[in-house]
Write a protein that holds these residues in place. Structure first.
Motif, PDB file in Angstrom:
ATOM      1  N   VAL A 151       4.064  22.632  67.871  1.00 21.58           N
ATOM      2  CA  VAL A 151       4.931  23.145  68.939  1.00 21.58           C
ATOM      3  C   VAL A 151       4.911  22.108  70.054  1.00 21.58           C
ATOM      4  O   VAL A 151       3.860  21.788  70.603  1.00 21.58           O
ATOM      5  N   TYR A 152       6.082  21.577  70.374  1.00 23.43           N
ATOM      6  CA  TYR A 152       6.171  20.507  71.363  1.00 23.43           C
ATOM      7  C   TYR A 152       6.414  21.094  72.754  1.00 23.43           C
ATOM      8  O   TYR A 152       7.287  21.936  72.942  1.00 23.43           O
ATOM      9  N   VAL A 153       5.647  20.608  73.709  1.00 27.88           N
ATOM     10  CA  VAL A 153       5.758  21.064  75.091  1.00 27.88           C
ATOM     11  C   VAL A 153       6.074  19.829  75.942  1.00 27.88           C
ATOM     12  O   VAL A 153       5.178  19.104  76.382  1.00 27.88           O
ATOM     13  N   PRO A 154       7.359  19.529  76.151  1.00 24.53           N
ATOM     14  CA  PRO A 154       7.755  18.313  76.861  1.00 24.53           C
ATOM     15  C   PRO A 154       7.645  18.459  78.374  1.00 24.53           C
ATOM     16  O   PRO A 154       8.584  18.892  79.052  1.00 24.53           O
ATOM     17  N   VAL A 155       6.497  18.099  78.899  1.00 28.60           N
ATOM     18  CA  VAL A 155       6.263  18.247  80.336  1.00 28.60           C
ATOM     19  C   VAL A 155       5.237  17.220  80.785  1.00 28.60           C
ATOM     20  O   VAL A 155       4.322  16.862  80.035  1.00 28.60           O
ATOM     21  N   ASP A 156       5.389  16.732  81.985  1.00 31.70           N
ATOM     22  CA  ASP A 156       4.440  15.813  82.595  1.00 31.70           C
ATOM     23  C   ASP A 156       3.193  16.593  83.000  1.00 31.70           C
ATOM     24  O   ASP A 156       3.298  17.672  83.597  1.00 31.70           O
ATOM     25  N   LEU A 157       2.018  16.073  82.694  1.00 38.68           N
ATOM     26  CA  LEU A 157       0.772  16.772  83.016  1.00 38.68           C
ATOM     27  C   LEU A 157       0.520  16.867  84.520  1.00 38.68           C
ATOM     28  O   LEU A 157      -0.365  17.612  84.944  1.00 38.68           O
ATOM     29  N   ARG A 158       1.290  16.154  85.327  1.00 44.13           N
ATOM     30  CA  ARG A 158       1.163  16.284  86.776  1.00 44.13           C
ATOM     31  C   ARG A 158       2.020  17.433  87.301  1.00 44.13           C
ATOM     32  O   ARG A 158       1.962  17.760  88.486  1.00 44.13           O
ATOM     33  N   HIS A 159       2.826  18.035  86.414  1.00 47.18           N
ATOM     34  CA  HIS A 159       3.671  19.165  86.795  1.00 47.18           C
ATOM     35  C   HIS A 159       3.034  20.461  86.300  1.00 47.18           C
ATOM     36  O   HIS A 159       1.859  20.473  85.924  1.00 47.18           O
ATOM     37  N   ASP A 160       3.797  21.542  86.280  1.00 45.40           N
ATOM     38  CA  ASP A 160       3.243  22.850  85.913  1.00 45.40           C
ATOM     39  C   ASP A 160       3.211  23.003  84.388  1.00 45.40           C
ATOM     40  O   ASP A 160       3.919  23.815  83.805  1.00 45.40           O
ATOM     41  N   TRP A 161       2.347  22.216  83.752  1.00 47.30           N
ATOM     42  CA  TRP A 161       2.256  22.291  82.297  1.00 47.30           C
ATOM     43  C   TRP A 161       1.645  23.608  81.801  1.00 47.30           C
ATOM     44  O   TRP A 161       1.992  24.044  80.683  1.00 47.30           O
ATOM     45  N   PRO A 162       0.746  24.277  82.556  1.00 46.85           N
ATOM     46  CA  PRO A 162       0.261  25.570  82.050  1.00 46.85           C
ATOM     47  C   PRO A 162       1.391  26.582  81.828  1.00 46.85           C
ATOM     48  O   PRO A 162       1.398  27.303  80.829  1.00 46.85           O
ATOM     49  N   GLN A 163       2.344  26.630  82.757  1.00 43.71           N
ATOM     50  CA  GLN A 163       3.464  27.555  82.583  1.00 43.71           C
ATOM     51  C   GLN A 163       4.327  27.143  81.390  1.00 43.71           C
ATOM     52  O   GLN A 163       4.751  27.984  80.591  1.00 43.71           O
ATOM     53  N   ALA A 164       4.574  25.843  81.267  1.00 45.36           N
ATOM     54  CA  ALA A 164       5.371  25.360  80.143  1.00 45.36           C
ATOM     55  C   ALA A 164       4.680  25.660  78.813  1.00 45.36           C
ATOM     56  O   ALA A 164       5.332  26.030  77.822  1.00 45.36           O
ATOM     57  N   LEU A 165       3.360  25.528  78.794  1.00 48.06           N
ATOM     58  CA  LEU A 165       2.597  25.806  77.572  1.00 48.06           C
ATOM     59  C   LEU A 165       2.680  27.281  77.211  1.00 48.06           C
ATOM     60  O   LEU A 165       2.911  27.645  76.047  1.00 48.06           O
ATOM     61  N   CYS A 166       2.506  28.146  78.195  1.00 49.72           N
ATOM     62  CA  CYS A 166       2.602  29.586  77.938  1.00 49.72           C
ATOM     63  C   CYS A 166       4.010  29.987  77.518  1.00 49.72           C
ATOM     64  O   CYS A 166       4.194  30.840  76.635  1.00 49.72           O
TER      65      CYS A 166
END
Length: 304
Positions: A151-166
């Motif tokens: 499952v790909y989660v295209p987000v910068d780790l300096r941004h809100d990646w926890p929300q994108a992951l959920c």
């Protein structure tokens, strides 16, 4: 190209290029006479990207400077044992019943394709959109089929990646196996602290974590000066080999002292173990030269 707070990159630029260097080291190790790992996909990424500094890593016998050749060999040894460390960590977790894996800054990681996973595993890959697009496009073009569900989660780790992951389906109420491989040095000290605070907040009891961190030697000005000299020679060799811009990885790192990862995890209730790179090099019969080139600590932890 120096880092900025909001910089982005494709696979051949900035931090993205380091993923190709790691893939090159995995390719060399996989194609060696006595490999520690088998990654049949690493060479595909290099061929797709074309020439760059990673070409030097992919052919470490080519430079005419024996010191550069030794440096490249040490880098391959380092990447080989680092890869084994994380491979074993993931598979041990999966066999123990953890089915939710998260690879932070996944880059060109191919574990979802190459590891012998048990059934029922989901692997979340978190990275810059352009990096994930390059990987999925390359693997799809060659007909590669994953062994588990990625499952790909295209987000910068300096941004809100926890929300994108959920939002991508991750369940923080379930035990997870996290990896932060080859990542911490590319974060500022405060960003590193924030990363682990977020991981901690998303980790249910029984969660596992593996990462590698730079050792204290890396903050010594004398070591940094020696590293700078070695990298200059490496870049010069790469410029002679390939007709392409050479990414200066020294400008991508943040060499400031930072929180000790093992101590941070222990203070937050995790059972953490820290092992120096030297121990893994010895375990697999690799030259200790890699420990001086890249002083690393391998950290594994479990949240009770």
């Amino acid at each position: 190209m120096s880092r900025t707070d909001d910089d982005t990159w494709s696979i051949t630029e900035s931090v993205g290029a380091t993923a190709l260097e790691v893939a090159a080291a995995r390719a060399v190790e996989s194609e060696s006479d006595n490999p520690l790992i088998s990654d049949p996909y690493a060479r595909l990424f290099l061929d797709e990207a074309g020439p760059g500094i990673w070409s030097l890593f992919a052919q470490p016998t080519l430079p005419d400077d024996p010191d550069v050749r030794a440096q490249l060999r040490a880098m391959v040894d380092f990447m080989a044992v680092r890869t084994v460390f994380f491979d074993e960590f993931f598979l041990t977790a999966a066999r123990a019943g953890v089915s939710q894996m998260v690879i932070l800054a996944s880059g060109l990681d191919s574990r979802a394709w190459r590891l012998p996973w048990p059934d029922g595993i989901t692997v979340y890959e978190v990275d810059q959109p352009q990096v994930l697009d390059f990987k999925t496009r390359t693997l799809s073009r060659h007909g590669a089929l994953p062994a588990v569900t990625p499952v790909y989660v295209p987000v910068d780790l300096r941004h809100d990646w926890p929300q994108a992951l959920c939002d991508a389906g991750f369940d923080p109420a379930r035990p997870t196996c996290w990896s932060a491989e080859g990542l911490l040095r590319y974060l500022t000290p405060s960003a590193q602290d924030l990363l682990f605070e977020r991981i901690h907040a998303l980790s249910a009891p029984g969660t596992l974590l593996a990462t590698n961190a730079v050792g204290a030697e890396a903050f010594d000005p004398r070591w940094q000066a020696r590293q700078r000299d070695q990298m200059d020679r490496l870049h010069a060799a790469a410029a002679r080999l390939v007709d392409a811009d050479v990414v200066d990885v020294e400008e991508l790192w943040y060499p400031q002292e930072r929180t000790d990862v093992g101590s941070w995890l222990t203070d937050h209730g995790w059972a953490a173990t820290t092992t120096p790179l030297r121990d893994w090099l010895t375990r697999y019969g690799r030259d200790e030269a890699a420990k001086d080139l890249m002083p690393n600590l391998f950290v594994s932890a479990r949240r009770p």
